[in-house]
Scaffold this motif. Structure first.
Motif, short mmCIF file in Angstrom:
data_model
loop_
_atom_site.label_atom_id
_atom_site.label_comp_id
_atom_site.label_asym_id
_atom_site.label_seq_id
_atom_site.Cartn_x
_atom_site.Cartn_y
_atom_site.Cartn_z
N SER A 1 10.39 6.55 7.07
CA SER A 1 11.01 7.31 5.99
C SER A 1 10.70 8.79 6.08
O SER A 1 9.54 9.19 6.19
CB SER A 1 10.52 6.79 4.62
OG SER A 1 11.03 7.61 3.59
N ALA A 2 11.75 9.59 5.98
CA ALA A 2 11.58 11.04 5.91
C ALA A 2 11.93 11.54 4.52
O ALA A 2 11.87 12.74 4.25
CB ALA A 2 12.49 11.72 6.93
N GLY A 3 12.29 10.62 3.63
CA GLY A 3 12.68 11.00 2.29
C GLY A 3 11.97 10.20 1.24
O GLY A 3 10.96 10.61 0.69
N ALA A 4 12.48 9.00 0.96
CA ALA A 4 11.91 8.18 -0.10
C ALA A 4 11.76 6.74 0.36
O ALA A 4 12.38 6.29 1.33
CB ALA A 4 12.80 8.24 -1.35
N LEU A 5 10.93 6.02 -0.38
CA LEU A 5 10.70 4.59 -0.17
C LEU A 5 10.78 3.91 -1.52
O LEU A 5 10.21 4.40 -2.50
CB LEU A 5 9.32 4.36 0.45
CG LEU A 5 8.75 2.93 0.41
CD1 LEU A 5 9.51 2.03 1.39
CD2 LEU A 5 7.25 2.94 0.75
N TYR A 6 11.50 2.79 -1.58
CA TYR A 6 11.37 1.92 -2.75
C TYR A 6 10.64 0.68 -2.28
O TYR A 6 11.07 0.00 -1.34
CB TYR A 6 12.72 1.51 -3.35
CG TYR A 6 12.49 0.46 -4.41
CD1 TYR A 6 11.89 0.81 -5.62
CD2 TYR A 6 12.75 -0.89 -4.17
CE1 TYR A 6 11.58 -0.16 -6.57
CE2 TYR A 6 12.45 -1.86 -5.12
CZ TYR A 6 11.86 -1.48 -6.31
OH TYR A 6 11.53 -2.44 -7.25
N GLU B 1 3.25 8.80 -4.85
CA GLU B 1 3.77 7.78 -5.75
C GLU B 1 4.46 8.43 -6.94
O GLU B 1 3.86 9.22 -7.66
CB GLU B 1 2.64 6.86 -6.23
CG GLU B 1 3.14 5.68 -7.03
CD GLU B 1 2.03 4.71 -7.41
OE1 GLU B 1 2.36 3.68 -8.03
OE2 GLU B 1 0.85 4.98 -7.10
N MET B 2 5.72 8.07 -7.17
CA MET B 2 6.52 8.69 -8.21
C MET B 2 6.75 7.78 -9.41
O MET B 2 7.37 8.17 -10.39
CB MET B 2 7.89 9.10 -7.64
CG MET B 2 7.81 10.03 -6.44
SD MET B 2 6.94 11.58 -6.78
CE MET B 2 8.03 12.31 -8.00
N SER C 1 8.24 10.72 0.45
CA SER C 1 7.55 11.10 1.69
C SER C 1 6.91 12.47 1.53
O SER C 1 7.50 13.39 0.96
CB SER C 1 8.54 11.12 2.85
OG SER C 1 7.92 11.67 4.00
N ARG C 2 5.72 12.62 2.05
CA ARG C 2 5.04 13.92 2.01
C ARG C 2 5.73 14.92 2.92
O ARG C 2 5.45 16.11 2.86
CB ARG C 2 3.56 13.76 2.38
CG ARG C 2 2.79 12.91 1.35
CD ARG C 2 1.30 12.95 1.58
NE ARG C 2 0.60 12.09 0.64
CZ ARG C 2 0.29 12.42 -0.61
NH1 ARG C 2 0.60 13.63 -1.06
NH2 ARG C 2 -0.35 11.58 -1.41
#
Length: 201
Positions: free
Chosen positions: A132-137, A178-179, A186-187
């Motif tokens: 992931s270069a953006g987000a993960l669910y 964590e959002m 992703s950092r």
């Protein structure tokens, strides 16, 4: 106890947990609400979503949701079950070691990681960070969920590992922020966030 092998996820498994109205654990309306939340949150955060990886895509609940909320995004389903790959045409692979030429803007991993023993889980969490270069669910039941009676043990697969929530958080913290709500950023993503939006700010 070892991680679940491919033979676990045969036609009988999906008939019981996905297709039989009396024993299925997946509610289509819940899946729609969940996808609407995740996709709306990513839109709010202004995470550009062009490439989506559904890691352990099952019967494809997320595919239609992605098409609805991100109509210009490509969706790629990867599944460990040979039965589902043959039935739906998914790419066969494991979250533990799946590789891709390019990273994805959104990686979905729902109901997969609790089938992994500790060392495989550690590798899988690290691998999600590389995909992931953006987000993960991420969704996975934890020991705490069983302790607090959040999980219906009569319906749940008894082969699930009961890893502590902290095990998942510790494995993801290096690569993600964590959002909340199962959403991780992703950092490496160039997305500004407020301190109170992140649990580790």
């Amino acid at each position: 106890m070892q991680s679940a092998d491919a033979a676990t996820f045969d036609e009988a498994y999906y008939r019981r947990y996905y297709f039989d109205k009396k024993t299925k654990v997946v509610d289509p309306q819940h899946a729609e609400r969940l996808a609407a939340f995740v996709c709306s949150y990513l839109k709010y955060l202004r995470v550009p979503v062009r490439r989506v990886l559904d890691m352990g895509c099952g019967i494809g609940h997320w595919r239609d949701a992605i098409a609805l909320h991100f109509p210009k995004a490509s969706y790629h389903g990867v599944e460990f079950s040979e039965y589902l790959c043959e039935r739906y045409g998914w790419e066969r692979g494991s979250v533990v070691d799946y590789r891709a030429r390019e990273r994805f803007d959104l990686v979905i991993c729902q109901g997969v990681l609790a089938y992994l023993e500790p060392s495989d889980l550690k590798r899988a969490l690290r691998n999600l960070g590389s995909l992931s270069a953006g987000a993960l669910y991420l969704e996975a039941v934890t020991q705490e969920d069983f302790e607090q009676d959040v999980v219906d043990e009569d319906l749940s697969d008894p082969r699930l590992f009961r890893h502590r929530a902290q095990v998942y958080r510790r494995g993801l913290t290096r690569g993600f922020k964590e959002m909340g709500g199962g959403v991780w950023l992703s950092r490496q993503a160039e997305v500004p966030t407020f301190a109170l939006e992140c649990t580790d700010a």
